[in-house]
Design a protein around this motif. Structure first.
Motif, PDB file in Angstrom:
ATOM      1  N   TYR A  34       0.833  -1.206   0.000  1.00  0.00           N
ATOM      2  CA  TYR A  34       0.000   0.000   0.000  1.00  0.00           C
ATOM      3  C   TYR A  34       0.868   1.257   0.000  1.00  0.00           C
ATOM      4  CZ  TYR A  34      -3.447   3.487   1.343  1.00  0.00           C
ATOM      5  OH  TYR A  34      -4.243   4.604   1.367  1.00  0.00           O
ATOM      6  N   ALA A  35       1.905   1.256   0.848  1.00  0.00           N
ATOM      7  CA  ALA A  35       2.767   2.430   0.950  1.00  0.00           C
ATOM      8  C   ALA A  35       3.517   2.687  -0.365  1.00  0.00           C
ATOM      9  CB  ALA A  35       3.747   2.257   2.102  1.00  0.00           C
ATOM     10  N   LEU A  36       4.016   1.630  -0.986  1.00  0.00           N
ATOM     11  CA  LEU A  36       4.721   1.785  -2.258  1.00  0.00           C
ATOM     12  C   LEU A  36       3.796   2.331  -3.338  1.00  0.00           C
ATOM     13  CD1 LEU A  36       6.826  -1.514  -2.323  1.00  0.00           C
ATOM     14  CD2 LEU A  36       7.760   0.808  -2.382  1.00  0.00           C
ATOM     15  N   VAL A  42      -0.692   5.612  -7.160  1.00  0.00           N
ATOM     16  CA  VAL A  42      -1.658   4.642  -7.686  1.00  0.00           C
ATOM     17  C   VAL A  42      -3.042   4.868  -7.093  1.00  0.00           C
ATOM     18  CG1 VAL A  42      -2.260   2.194  -7.800  1.00  0.00           C
ATOM     19  CG2 VAL A  42       0.111   2.924  -8.174  1.00  0.00           C
ATOM     20  N   TRP A  43      -3.108   5.085  -5.787  1.00  0.00           N
ATOM     21  CA  TRP A  43      -4.419   5.197  -5.136  1.00  0.00           C
ATOM     22  C   TRP A  43      -5.127   6.486  -5.514  1.00  0.00           C
ATOM     23  CZ3 TRP A  43      -4.742   0.504  -4.480  1.00  0.00           C
ATOM     24  CH2 TRP A  43      -3.765  -0.264  -3.849  1.00  0.00           C
ATOM     25  N   THR A  44      -4.390   7.557  -5.690  1.00  0.00           N
ATOM     26  CA  THR A  44      -5.004   8.806  -6.123  1.00  0.00           C
ATOM     27  C   THR A  44      -5.585   8.660  -7.520  1.00  0.00           C
ATOM     28  OG1 THR A  44      -3.441  10.082  -4.788  1.00  0.00           O
ATOM     29  CG2 THR A  44      -4.611  11.267  -6.522  1.00  0.00           C
ATOM     30  N   ALA A  45      -4.858   7.975  -8.399  1.00  0.00           N
ATOM     31  CA  ALA A  45      -5.318   7.786  -9.777  1.00  0.00           C
ATOM     32  C   ALA A  45      -6.559   6.911  -9.849  1.00  0.00           C
ATOM     33  CB  ALA A  45      -4.199   7.190 -10.623  1.00  0.00           C
ATOM     34  N   THR A  46      -6.646   5.926  -8.971  1.00  0.00           N
ATOM     35  CA  THR A  46      -7.777   4.996  -9.003  1.00  0.00           C
ATOM     36  C   THR A  46      -8.931   5.443  -8.123  1.00  0.00           C
ATOM     37  OG1 THR A  46      -6.759   3.672  -7.239  1.00  0.00           O
ATOM     38  CG2 THR A  46      -6.293   3.033  -9.522  1.00  0.00           C
ATOM     39  N   ALA A  53      -9.392   1.738   2.902  1.00  0.00           N
ATOM     40  CA  ALA A  53      -8.573   1.097   1.873  1.00  0.00           C
ATOM     41  C   ALA A  53      -7.365   0.410   2.508  1.00  0.00           C
ATOM     42  CB  ALA A  53      -8.124   2.126   0.837  1.00  0.00           C
ATOM     43  N   ARG A  54      -6.716   1.079   3.467  1.00  0.00           N
ATOM     44  CA  ARG A  54      -5.585   0.479   4.169  1.00  0.00           C
ATOM     45  C   ARG A  54      -6.028  -0.760   4.935  1.00  0.00           C
ATOM     46  NH1 ARG A  54      -5.182   6.026   5.365  1.00  0.00           N
ATOM     47  NH2 ARG A  54      -3.418   7.078   4.375  1.00  0.00           N
ATOM     48  N   ALA A  59      -6.280  -6.666   5.649  1.00  0.00           N
ATOM     49  CA  ALA A  59      -7.079  -7.883   5.823  1.00  0.00           C
ATOM     50  C   ALA A  59      -6.866  -8.848   4.665  1.00  0.00           C
ATOM     51  CB  ALA A  59      -8.558  -7.509   5.945  1.00  0.00           C
ATOM     52  N   LEU A  60      -6.772  -8.316   3.447  1.00  0.00           N
ATOM     53  CA  LEU A  60      -6.544  -9.167   2.285  1.00  0.00           C
ATOM     54  C   LEU A  60      -5.189  -9.852   2.365  1.00  0.00           C
ATOM     55  CD1 LEU A  60      -7.626 -10.119  -0.455  1.00  0.00           C
ATOM     56  CD2 LEU A  60      -6.529  -8.132  -1.494  1.00  0.00           C
TER      57      LEU A  60
END
Length: 280
Positions: A34-36, A42-46, A53-54, A59-60
């Motif tokens: 997640y940090a990478l 990536v998260w801003t774009a999606t 989300a974290r 959990a996943l």
């Protein structure tokens, strides 16, 4: 496969780790992923952001770690590390980022009726942040240097603890600091570049504007100007003076990383806008 995250540990190689340890390791690796991804934008774009989300990714990772696909966590982490190195230590992103910037500085001979400034984020106190502040400061500078008396701003709003907060008060205060004699126009209820394009085009028709100077963040210029032009308002595109990173210095690792984050965001947004015929 319960030891999939712990293989190759010398004398303990092949030993079966306790399940809860494997799950904790999977969650930790997922957090690193997640940090990478966040560092690369990536998260801003999606649009996948926030504490949930974290938590979901943790959990996943914990669920996948003991299974046969647990090794995919390592593969994904390795891919992100490799991508981060390529972005930070090679010049591959420079031409793509520069292609996002549209500057119509060669059109200085064309008359301009107004300066239009796109908005952005704001704090829980209603103050402009980052790119939004850069855009307004650049717009005010252009109003003064070009002698244009019409300034149009988009007002953004958000909910904070049940209270609706807008950027208008801060925008008006900053415009006042920039000097008097400017006729200020605002458009409201805008939530995207598409909304701003339609609102400013409608304002331009009402005011009889033939061409405006549109100010927005450098990597946002190509998409934003195309959207406003397609909505029916001719523009001269002018990038704001960015202060979060130096887009002209993409030879530096940190600037390349930030530029790549902008590239991901604008690339995905451009695909969306084209698929909906909001830009040519």
């Amino acid at each position: 496969m319960a030891d999939v995250l712990f293989r190759g540990r010398g004398a303990d190689s092949g030993a079966r780790a306790p399940l809860f340890i494997v799950r904790l390791a999977g969650a930790a690796l997922a957090f690193g992923i997640y940090a990478l991804a966040a560092d690369l934008g990536v998260w801003t774009a999606t649009g996948v952001q926030g504490w949930w989300a974290r938590l979901s990714l943790l959990a996943l990772g914990a669920l996948l770690a003991p299974t046969r696909v647990g090794a995919w966590l390592w593969m994904l982490a390795g891919a992100l590390v490799t991508l981060s190195c390529v972005v930070g230590f090679t010049p591959v992103v420079r031409p793509a980022v520069n292609a996002l910037v549209r500057s119509d500085s060669g059109r200085l001979d064309r008359p301009l009726d107004a300066v239009v400034v796109l908005s952005g984020g704001l704090t829980d106190e209603g103050r402009l942040t980052g790119p939004a502040l850069d855009r307004l400061l650049t717009g005010l500078s252009e109003v003064r240097s070009r002698g244009i008396r019409e300034l149009a701003l988009s007002v953004t709003a958000q909910e904070s603890r049940g209270v609706r907060i807008t950027s208008e008060a801060d925008q008006r205060a900053l415009v006042t600091l920039g000097g008097n004699g400017v006729t200020l126009h605002t458009v409201r209820n805008v939530h995207s570049t598409r909304d701003e394009a339609l609102a400013f085009a409608a304002l331009g028709r009402a005011r009889g504007w033939r061409r405006v100077l549109l100010v927005t963040s450098p990597t946002h210029t190509r998409r934003a100007c195309a959207a406003v032009e397609l909505a029916g308002l001719p523009v001269q595109c002018h990038p704001s003076r960015a202060r979060d990173y130096a887009i002209s210095r993409l030879d530096l690792s940190e600037n390349r990383r930030r530029g790549f984050a902008d590239l991901l965001y604008e690339g995905s947004a451009t695909l969306l806008y084209r698929s909906r015929s909001w830009i040519p």
